[in-house]
Motif scaffolding. Structure first.
Motif, PDB file in Angstrom:
ATOM      1  N   ILE A 167       0.840  -1.168   0.182  1.00 30.61           N
ATOM      2  CA  ILE A 167      -0.115  -0.143  -0.022  1.00 30.61           C
ATOM      3  C   ILE A 167       0.870   1.152   0.015  1.00 30.61           C
ATOM      4  CG2 ILE A 167       0.042  -0.274   2.382  1.00 30.61           C
ATOM      5  CD1 ILE A 167      -2.895   1.230   1.941  1.00 30.61           C
ATOM      6  N   GLN A 168       0.231   1.899  -1.134  1.00 30.72           N
ATOM      7  CA  GLN A 168       1.315   3.428  -0.744  1.00 30.72           C
ATOM      8  C   GLN A 168       0.722   4.815  -0.508  1.00 30.72           C
ATOM      9  OE1 GLN A 168       2.542   3.867  -5.199  1.00 30.72           O
ATOM     10  NE2 GLN A 168       3.547   2.127  -5.076  1.00 30.72           N
ATOM     11  N   GLY A 169      -0.228   4.800   0.292  1.00 28.98           N
ATOM     12  CA  GLY A 169      -0.607   6.013   0.849  1.00 28.98           C
ATOM     13  C   GLY A 169      -2.155   5.356   0.204  1.00 28.98           C
ATOM     14  N   VAL A 170      -2.656   6.947   1.229  1.00 31.29           N
ATOM     15  CA  VAL A 170      -4.898   7.521   0.928  1.00 31.29           C
ATOM     16  C   VAL A 170      -4.657   8.419   1.187  1.00 31.29           C
ATOM     17  CG1 VAL A 170      -7.083   6.933   1.986  1.00 31.29           C
ATOM     18  CG2 VAL A 170      -4.754   5.446   2.246  1.00 31.29           C
ATOM     19  N   THR A 171      -5.094   8.992  -0.493  1.00 29.51           N
ATOM     20  CA  THR A 171      -4.968  10.598  -0.593  1.00 29.51           C
ATOM     21  C   THR A 171      -6.454  11.413  -0.447  1.00 29.51           C
ATOM     22  OG1 THR A 171      -2.936  10.577  -1.545  1.00 29.51           O
ATOM     23  CG2 THR A 171      -4.378  12.674  -2.474  1.00 29.51           C
ATOM     24  N   PHE A 172      -6.290  12.679   0.507  1.00 31.87           N
ATOM     25  CA  PHE A 172      -8.221  12.671   1.050  1.00 31.87           C
ATOM     26  C   PHE A 172      -7.483  14.056  -0.069  1.00 31.87           C
ATOM     27  CE2 PHE A 172      -7.300  10.267   4.596  1.00 31.87           C
ATOM     28  CZ  PHE A 172      -7.811   9.251   4.764  1.00 31.87           C
ATOM     29  N   MET A 173      -8.695  15.095  -0.303  1.00 31.24           N
ATOM     30  CA  MET A 173      -8.507  15.810  -1.390  1.00 31.24           C
ATOM     31  C   MET A 173     -10.492  16.101  -1.639  1.00 31.24           C
ATOM     32  SD  MET A 173      -8.299  14.558  -5.022  1.00 31.24           S
ATOM     33  CE  MET A 173      -6.674  13.771  -4.568  1.00 31.24           C
ATOM     34  N   LEU A 174     -10.765  17.266  -1.999  1.00 29.64           N
ATOM     35  CA  LEU A 174     -12.309  17.472  -2.581  1.00 29.64           C
ATOM     36  C   LEU A 174     -12.344  17.583  -3.658  1.00 29.64           C
ATOM     37  CD1 LEU A 174     -12.018  21.570  -0.281  1.00 29.64           C
ATOM     38  CD2 LEU A 174     -12.553  19.125   0.730  1.00 29.64           C
ATOM     39  N   SER A 175     -13.328  17.455  -4.014  1.00 29.66           N
ATOM     40  CA  SER A 175     -13.537  17.157  -5.008  1.00 29.66           C
ATOM     41  C   SER A 175     -13.877  18.617  -5.764  1.00 29.66           C
ATOM     42  CB  SER A 175     -14.672  16.493  -5.363  1.00 29.66           C
ATOM     43  OG  SER A 175     -16.576  17.595  -5.376  1.00 29.66           O
TER      44      SER A 175
END
Length: 265
Positions: A167-175
């Motif tokens: 797993i390389q990571g989880v990225t959070f963002m706004l649509s």
């Protein structure tokens, strides 16, 4: 000199004196302006920068998971990798993630080496090490776009249970739509902040009347927050217990530059 000639001469002299006086007046007015004269006719300026900040919960997560396999031949490494990745993708789809939200990120196969460095005590600098191919490593990663953040952890768990070991990571963002709405709110706050600064400056300086002359955006910031995974160890943990994933909040910033004019007293 007769009377007529004398009269013409006097008129000429008077005209010349009038012209000289007019030119002197113009020069005197220019000097007054240069020396600060007529200040009441020149506008002054107030320049401020406004900043607006809005915190919003992300509504999109991007989870990047992968499969790494090793074999004695490149063909076998790729075949094993394809089988495991197919299983991982099927498991991800089974929890409600559509095909359009699963995108291949990387595919690669590379040889693995074992170095042999023959000893030669008679040489100060040993010859370059001989590299022998001992096998091949295949890597395949996919990025999963999760619009229901409650499923972000489930994506990791499903992939890990089906054979994913990276797993390389989880990225959070706004649509895009949410980002636009939040930014407009931040922009309004930036303008209000700039106007408040201008008011404070004018009050402190004793300026009774001032007007907004120009305004422009001076900057924006849309951060992306990432949660880095820990390779195979992370995937092993995911298989043992549900993986908690917290989105937190995104800080959206907007800036403006504002210019006001006023008439000095």
């Amino acid at each position: 000199m007769n009377y007529k000639s004398g009269l013409l001469f006097c008129c000429s002299v008077l005209c010349a004196l009038c012209v000289m006086a007019a030119m002197a007046g113009i020069a005197s007015g220019a000097d007054d302006d240069m020396n600060g004269g007529n200040l009441s006719e020149k506008p002054g300026t107030i320049e401020v920068n406004g900043n607006g900040i809005v915190y919003a919960e992300p509504d999109i997560a991007k989870v990047t998971i992968g499969v790494i396999t090793e074999a004695s031949t490149s063909t076998q490494a790729m075949a094993d990798n394809a089988n495991k990745m197919t299983g991982a993708v099927s498991a991800i789809k089974s929890i409600g993630i559509p095909d359009k939200d699963i995108q291949t990120a990387t595919i690669s196969v590379e040889p693995e080496y074992a170095s042999e460095n023959p000893s030669n005590s008679g040489m100060i600098y040993p010859p370059p090490a001989k590299q022998n191919i001992t096998g091949y490593k295949a890597t395949n990663t996919v990025t999963v776009t999760v619009t229901d953040l409650s499923k972000a952890g489930a994506v990791i768990d499903a992939a890990g249970s089906a054979g994913s070991n990276e797993i390389q990571g989880v990225t959070f963002m706004l649509s895009d739509d949410r980002q636009s709405r939040v930014y407009q709110e931040a922009l309004q706050k930036a303008i209000m902040d700039g106007a408040a600064k201008a008011k404070n400056i004018s009050t402190a300086a004793g300026i009774a009347d001032y007007k907004l002359k120009s305004i422009s955006e001076s900057g924006s910031r849309f951060p992306v927050y990432s949660y880095e995974g820990a390779g195979g160890a992370m995937m092993a943990k995911a298989a043992a217990a549900p993986t908690p994933v917290s989105a937190g909040q995104a800080k959206v910033e907007a800036g403006v530059s504002m210019r006001y004019t006023f008439v000095p007293q």
